[in-house]
Enzyme design. Sequence first.
Site, mmCIF file in Angstrom:
data_model
loop_
_atom_site.group_PDB
_atom_site.id
_atom_site.type_symbol
_atom_site.label_atom_id
_atom_site.label_comp_id
_atom_site.label_asym_id
_atom_site.label_seq_id
_atom_site.Cartn_x
_atom_site.Cartn_y
_atom_site.Cartn_z
ATOM 1 N N SER A 1 0.804 -1.220 0.000
ATOM 2 C CA SER A 1 0.000 0.000 0.000
ATOM 3 C C SER A 1 0.837 1.271 0.000
ATOM 4 C CB SER A 1 -0.932 0.013 1.207
ATOM 5 O OG SER A 1 -1.759 -1.109 1.170
ATOM 6 N N LYS B 1 -7.758 -6.496 11.489
ATOM 7 C CA LYS B 1 -8.986 -6.277 10.716
ATOM 8 C C LYS B 1 -10.254 -6.491 11.557
ATOM 9 C CE LYS B 1 -7.172 -7.427 6.130
ATOM 10 N NZ LYS B 1 -7.411 -8.189 4.892
ATOM 11 N N ASN C 1 -11.094 -3.248 6.615
ATOM 12 C CA ASN C 1 -9.719 -2.961 6.171
ATOM 13 C C ASN C 1 -9.551 -1.541 5.649
ATOM 14 O OD1 ASN C 1 -11.039 -3.153 3.738
ATOM 15 N ND2 ASN C 1 -9.447 -4.372 2.736
ATOM 16 N N ASP D 1 -11.946 -5.455 0.419
ATOM 17 C CA ASP D 1 -11.671 -6.783 -0.148
ATOM 18 C C ASP D 1 -12.909 -7.313 -0.863
ATOM 19 O OD1 ASP D 1 -9.075 -6.937 0.737
ATOM 20 O OD2 ASP D 1 -9.548 -8.089 2.541
ATOM 21 N N GLY E 1 -9.978 -22.353 3.221
ATOM 22 C CA GLY E 1 -9.531 -21.447 4.280
ATOM 23 C C GLY E 1 -10.696 -20.741 4.949
ATOM 24 N N GLY F 1 -10.180 -17.764 7.147
ATOM 25 C CA GLY F 1 -9.739 -16.506 7.757
ATOM 26 C C GLY F 1 -10.565 -15.312 7.293
ATOM 27 N N GLY F 2 -10.011 -14.116 7.491
ATOM 28 C CA GLY F 2 -10.723 -12.873 7.144
ATOM 29 C C GLY F 2 -11.034 -12.804 5.657
ATOM 30 N N TYR G 1 -0.975 -13.487 -4.923
ATOM 31 C CA TYR G 1 -0.570 -12.933 -6.224
ATOM 32 C C TYR G 1 0.949 -12.957 -6.406
ATOM 33 C CZ TYR G 1 -0.183 -9.113 -2.956
ATOM 34 O OH TYR G 1 0.109 -8.377 -1.843
HETATM 35 P P1 NAP Z 1 -5.633 -15.511 7.616
HETATM 36 O O1 NAP Z 1 -6.651 -14.834 8.431
HETATM 37 O O2 NAP Z 1 -4.317 -15.836 8.171
HETATM 38 O O3 NAP Z 1 -6.408 -16.831 7.068
HETATM 39 C C1 NAP Z 1 -5.896 -17.734 6.244
HETATM 40 C C2 NAP Z 1 -6.660 -19.048 6.424
HETATM 41 O O4 NAP Z 1 -5.940 -19.975 5.681
HETATM 42 C C3 NAP Z 1 -6.665 -19.545 7.868
HETATM 43 O O5 NAP Z 1 -7.809 -19.153 8.520
HETATM 44 C C4 NAP Z 1 -6.548 -21.050 7.699
HETATM 45 O O6 NAP Z 1 -7.834 -21.659 7.630
HETATM 46 C C5 NAP Z 1 -5.892 -21.204 6.363
HETATM 47 N N1 NAP Z 1 -4.472 -21.578 6.530
HETATM 48 C C6 NAP Z 1 -3.495 -20.871 7.148
HETATM 49 N N2 NAP Z 1 -2.328 -21.541 7.131
HETATM 50 C C7 NAP Z 1 -2.590 -22.709 6.498
HETATM 51 C C8 NAP Z 1 -1.817 -23.859 6.191
HETATM 52 N N3 NAP Z 1 -0.517 -23.939 6.533
HETATM 53 N N4 NAP Z 1 -2.416 -24.891 5.550
HETATM 54 C C9 NAP Z 1 -3.729 -24.836 5.208
HETATM 55 N N5 NAP Z 1 -4.513 -23.770 5.490
HETATM 56 C C10 NAP Z 1 -3.946 -22.730 6.117
HETATM 57 O O7 NAP Z 1 -5.298 -14.691 6.315
HETATM 58 P P2 NAP Z 1 -6.301 -13.817 5.445
HETATM 59 O O8 NAP Z 1 -6.241 -12.410 5.898
HETATM 60 O O9 NAP Z 1 -7.618 -14.484 5.379
HETATM 61 O O10 NAP Z 1 -5.552 -13.864 4.024
HETATM 62 C C11 NAP Z 1 -5.397 -15.078 3.357
HETATM 63 C C12 NAP Z 1 -4.547 -14.918 2.101
HETATM 64 O O11 NAP Z 1 -5.209 -14.060 1.188
HETATM 65 C C13 NAP Z 1 -3.172 -14.282 2.353
HETATM 66 O O12 NAP Z 1 -2.225 -14.936 1.557
HETATM 67 C C14 NAP Z 1 -3.357 -12.858 1.920
HETATM 68 O O13 NAP Z 1 -2.133 -12.281 1.459
HETATM 69 C C15 NAP Z 1 -4.338 -13.019 0.766
HETATM 70 N N6 NAP Z 1 -5.156 -11.812 0.526
HETATM 71 C C16 NAP Z 1 -5.089 -11.246 -0.714
HETATM 72 C C17 NAP Z 1 -5.852 -10.131 -0.988
HETATM 73 C C18 NAP Z 1 -5.777 -9.508 -2.349
HETATM 74 O O14 NAP Z 1 -6.166 -8.349 -2.515
HETATM 75 N N7 NAP Z 1 -5.343 -10.248 -3.330
HETATM 76 C C19 NAP Z 1 -6.680 -9.562 -0.006
HETATM 77 C C20 NAP Z 1 -6.743 -10.189 1.262
HETATM 78 C C21 NAP Z 1 -5.958 -11.309 1.503
HETATM 79 P P3 NAP Z 1 -8.124 -23.028 8.421
HETATM 80 O O15 NAP Z 1 -7.446 -22.880 9.747
HETATM 81 O O16 NAP Z 1 -9.585 -23.059 8.507
HETATM 82 O O17 NAP Z 1 -7.546 -24.139 7.604
#
Ligand code: NAP
Length: 241
Positions: A16, A63, A84, A99, A122, A124-125, A203
Amino acid sequence: MRKFGLIGYPLTHSFSKKYFTRIFEEEGIDAVYENFPISDITLFPRLMQDERPEGINVTIPYKEAVLQYLDEVSDAVAEIGACNCIRVEDGKRKGFNTDVVGFEQSLLKLLQPTHNRALVLGTGGASKAVCYVLRKLGIPYQVVSRTKADGITSYGELDAGMVSGHRLIINTTPLGMYPVIGEAPPIPYEGIGASHYLYDLVYNPERTLFLQEGERRGALVANGYDMLIIQANESRKIWGV
Ligand code: NAP
């Protein structure tokens, strides 16, 4: 000079700051975008008092925790429970979730009517924002997690038939993200075919192992770069800058 910024912790590789600084420079906008790496969310009100930014982006791990400091939230934030982007107006803080807009607009670019059932990997957020959009678009979905729970499937329960019956598969886990690029969500990839659409929120790298697995079976694939740009521009709209 107008002031904007990002809170999160740690803030080592922030997209950002670079993005907004370049936009402000290129467009001759008298504004600055700063990183505010606060080690605890309780430092947030003091930061807002001292720095007086007009707008703030929020990233991991705040968040959800930031919600308690907001005066008003958008419908999406109320439903998802994650914010966010904050706009400060007349001293009041309103929370948004960009998002949601980023994912929806990006997903729609390749979405076909046949992509009518989704798997969301997954919980998460980002997963919550994705599910919100799928509900809005009327696409039924199944969430997949490492932990089985009510209404949530575990990876171990997924078979090739389920994968083949869900032609939209969205990775919201960080698996495959640089530098650990040799990982991919553990799903039976043999269930994927040419009528699938695989979307990865990651990405970097441009083609994760997850997307490569789809691509070599003829599926449509998209990474999250587009979503990143759209959600950043959505912040600009919200802040009017
Ligand atoms: P987060 O809160 O850490 O959640 C990720 C989820 O993935 C966790 O809740 C978990 O679900 C699962 N996970 C984590 N580690 C894992 C592993 N080793 N094996 C399998 N599952 C796993 O992260 P988030 O904020 O939701 O973001 C997730 C991803 O999206 C990140 O890589 C982030 O950079 C990307 N993102 C991209 C954008 C964009 O604009 N392109 C925007 C937001 C986020 P379980 O525990 O239920 O398995």
